[in-house]
Design an enzyme around this catalytic site. Structure first.
Site, mmCIF file in Angstrom:
data_model
loop_
_atom_site.group_PDB
_atom_site.id
_atom_site.type_symbol
_atom_site.label_atom_id
_atom_site.label_comp_id
_atom_site.label_asym_id
_atom_site.label_seq_id
_atom_site.Cartn_x
_atom_site.Cartn_y
_atom_site.Cartn_z
ATOM 1 N N GLY A 95 73.206 -17.318 14.372
ATOM 2 C CA GLY A 95 72.069 -18.182 14.670
ATOM 3 C C GLY A 95 70.822 -17.336 14.765
ATOM 4 C CB CYS A 122 76.158 -12.525 13.735
ATOM 5 S SG CYS A 122 74.624 -11.628 13.640
ATOM 6 C CE1 TYR A 123 71.906 -16.277 20.148
ATOM 7 C CE2 TYR A 123 73.383 -18.119 19.660
ATOM 8 C CZ TYR A 123 72.414 -17.535 20.457
ATOM 9 O OH TYR A 123 71.952 -18.203 21.557
ATOM 10 C CG HIS A 209 76.838 -12.588 8.898
ATOM 11 N ND1 HIS A 209 76.781 -13.816 9.505
ATOM 12 C CD2 HIS A 209 75.768 -11.889 9.344
ATOM 13 C CE1 HIS A 209 75.702 -13.890 10.268
ATOM 14 N NE2 HIS A 209 75.070 -12.729 10.199
ATOM 15 C CD GLU A 211 79.329 -15.736 7.876
ATOM 16 O OE1 GLU A 211 80.115 -14.871 8.294
ATOM 17 O OE2 GLU A 211 78.241 -15.969 8.433
ATOM 18 C CG ASP A 267 80.514 -36.055 -5.926
ATOM 19 O OD1 ASP A 267 81.287 -35.115 -6.178
ATOM 20 O OD2 ASP A 267 79.322 -35.902 -5.622
ATOM 21 C CE LYS A 407 79.667 -31.992 -7.345
ATOM 22 N NZ LYS A 407 79.020 -33.294 -7.444
#
Ligand code: XMP
Length: 551
Positions: A95, A122-123, A209, A211, A267, A407
């Protein structure tokens, strides 16, 4: 924890198991349940607590890539809402704030009270430290970019299958000065003596991070947290999702009828297929040909849905209506507005004939759900982008089977359902179609020209094996007239542009460095085969500052 079972009702058992087999063959990426009994799997959920990080959605995607279901909640959401998800663990996102800032978001008490494993990123790590009695101080240097992480020991289950040192991506100002009691440092970098900390209860903090793709081992760390610390097994698979979703739709809809607008995109195709598997002919699909589609698009849609999948499809040929409304219109926003309005009008006309219908299906995706929740807005019913908005005063209840999917997950579910690959990997195509790729007035002639040019672009790109690597590639018809020469004759016609971009979403995009020989083939074929186009140029602008579409 209560065991959740998913039962598929008997009348469709055969059909469901058949498509599961297809799924297994098609997806090839996930273990598919061998029998319906296997579907009595426990749904394993890990919850991301969002502190406003730009990466929260990425964390959720990474978790799901490990076949563990993940939802994002806000740090001030109530436990009652989160409890329903039956979480196995929590991930505290990064964040922008500092834990000392006024009104800095902190983890709610229920996170700690749950006694479940927690991964603070992190945060999120600083929040753990701050709330559990450690000390966070502003770092001497802002650490941004690559660092080398040194593991104190490779024995920790968080580091299973990892080497003692590897690169990680850092982006933080504050750092952990003192860990909370009973935590130990598990890894360090040159600038962060405590780059990873953990305790016996499975509470872990990562200063970097995991991710982002710049941390190449990040996914292994996330997977280790999910499997080795939260005890998940990876039951979230596209085919399990499909089977569960079909069962839920059956239960929700019963014998009622559902209307679904098909756009030709992935979709709405997946939504329609899920519903069709659940309720068969009680699903009524409406497909409006606005005349602004690509070559053979309408035929292909009818072939797949009506002929192959045997859906109840109402096809409306509305080219004349749309072209009439577009007469003399050159302003791009006016084009969009008129096309959207006309679509709604037609859709309403058709839907009003289907008096028995109770539900309207929409292809809302998880990012839309998060966006509306994140802004704390009351539930906004987003118009489905690709069908250009739907009537606002409809009395139908909404059914949104893919509202919890990203997606790329919709695509995997589509593959699991056996939809044609061509449809699954189709590049995004705007609702207003070719109209916003014709600069100036849209006429039958300009549409024909663009359609032929577009066909050549698609054809050559697919032949070159580059279609799936590009976010979008298409032709644009400009009103600029240019001189050419063919044989001994002077020609005078339009300039077409080729637009090809790479990117992961439509927010940013880079112009694609296409091979010259592909560009040469495209240009050569267009000028030779499309009457009225005498010159082809290549668009070398990125987004931002340019947009992907020309209008
Ligand atoms: P831009 O041109 O804004 O496009 O960079 C971003 C993405 O959105 C698509 N796009 C649209 N899609 N209706 C749609 O359904 C529209 O009016 C529209 N305008 C742009 C575009 O193709 C790209 O993928």
């Amino acid at each position: 924890m209560e065991k959740k079972t998913h039962r598929i009702h008997t009348s469709d058992d055969l059909e469901v198991s058949t498509y599961l087999e297809i799924a297994q063959e098609k997806s090839g990426v996930h273990p598919v349940s061998q029998s319906l009994e296997d579907l009595k799997v426990e749904k394993e959920t890990v919850v991301v607590i969002d502190f406003g990080s730009q990466y929260s959605m990425l964390i959720a995607r990474r978790v799901r890539e490990c076949n563990v279901y993940c939802e994002i909640v806000q740090y001030d959401d109530p436990w009652e809402k989160v409890r329903e998800l039956k979480p196995r663990g929590f991930i505290l996102s990064g964040g922008p704030a500092s834990v000392y800032a006024d009104e800095a978001p902190l983890a709610p008490y229920w996170v700690y009270e749950s006694r479940l494993p927690i991964l603070g990123i992190c945060y999120g790590m600083q929040v753990l430290s701050h709330q559990l009695g450690g000390k966070v101080t502003p770092g001497d240097k802002h650490e941004y970019g690559h660092s080398i992480l040194h593991l104190s020991s490779t024995d920790n289950p968080l580091f299973a299958d990892l080497e003692p040192e590897f690169p990680v991506w850092m982006s933080h100002g504050d750092r952990i000065d003192k860990m909370p009691t009973d935590f130990t440092s598990l890894a360090y970098t040159d600038n962060s003596p405590v780059a990873v900390m953990g305790n016996q209860q499975g509470i872990i903090g990562l200063q970097f991070h995991p991710e982002v793709i710049h941390t190449p081992n990040g996914k292994t760390i996330i997977k280790n947290f999910l499997y080795n610390i939260c005890g998940c097994h990876g039951t979230w698979t596209p085919s399990n999702f499909a089977a569960e979703s079909i069962a839920k739709i059956k239960e929700q809809v019963g014998d009622d009828k559902v209307i679904c607008a098909l756009s030709g995109g992935v979709d709405s195709a997946v939504v329609a297929t899920l519903i069709h598997k659940a309720i068969g002919d009680n699903l009524i699909c409406i497909f409006v040909n606005n005349g602004l589609l690509r070559k053979e698009e309408a035929e292909r849609t009818i072939q797949v849905f009506k002929k192959n999948l045997k859906m109840n499809l109402i096809y409306i040929e509305a080219t004349d209506r749309f072209l009439k409304r577009l007469e003399g219109i050159t302003d791009p926003e006016k084009k969009r507005k008129l096309i959207g309005e006309e679509f709604i009008r037609i859709f309403e006309e058709e839907a009003s004939k289907l008096t028995e219908a109770k539900y309207l299906a929409q292809g809302t995706l998880y990012p839309d759900v998060i966006e509306s929740a994140g802004t704390k807005a009351s539930k906004v019913i987003k118009s489905h982008h690709n069908v250009g908005g739907l009537p606002s005063d409809m009395t139908l209840s909404l059914i949104e089977p893919v509202r919890l999917l990203f997606k790329d997950e919709v695509r995997l579910v589509g593959l699991a359902l056996g939809l044609p690959e061509e449809m699954i990997w189709r590049q995004p195509f705007p609702g207003p179609g070719l109209s916003i790729r014709i600069i100036g007035e849209v006429t039958r002639e300009s549409l024909d020209m663009l359609r032929e040019a577009d066909w050549i672009v698609m054809n050559e790109t697919k032949k070159a094996g580059l279609y799936r690597q590009l976010w979008q590639i298409f032709a644009v018809l400009t009103p600029v007239k240019s001189v050419g020469v063919m044989g001994d004759y002077r020609t005078y016609g339009n300039v077409a542009a080729i637009r090809a971009v790479t990117g992961e979403d439509a927010m940013t995009a880079d112009w694609a460095r296409l091979p010259y020989d592909l560009l040469a083939r495209i240009s050569n074929r267009i000028v030779n085969e499309v009457k009225g186009i005498t010159r082809v140029v290549y668009d070398i602008s990125s987004k931002p500052p340019s947009t992907i579409e020309w209008e």
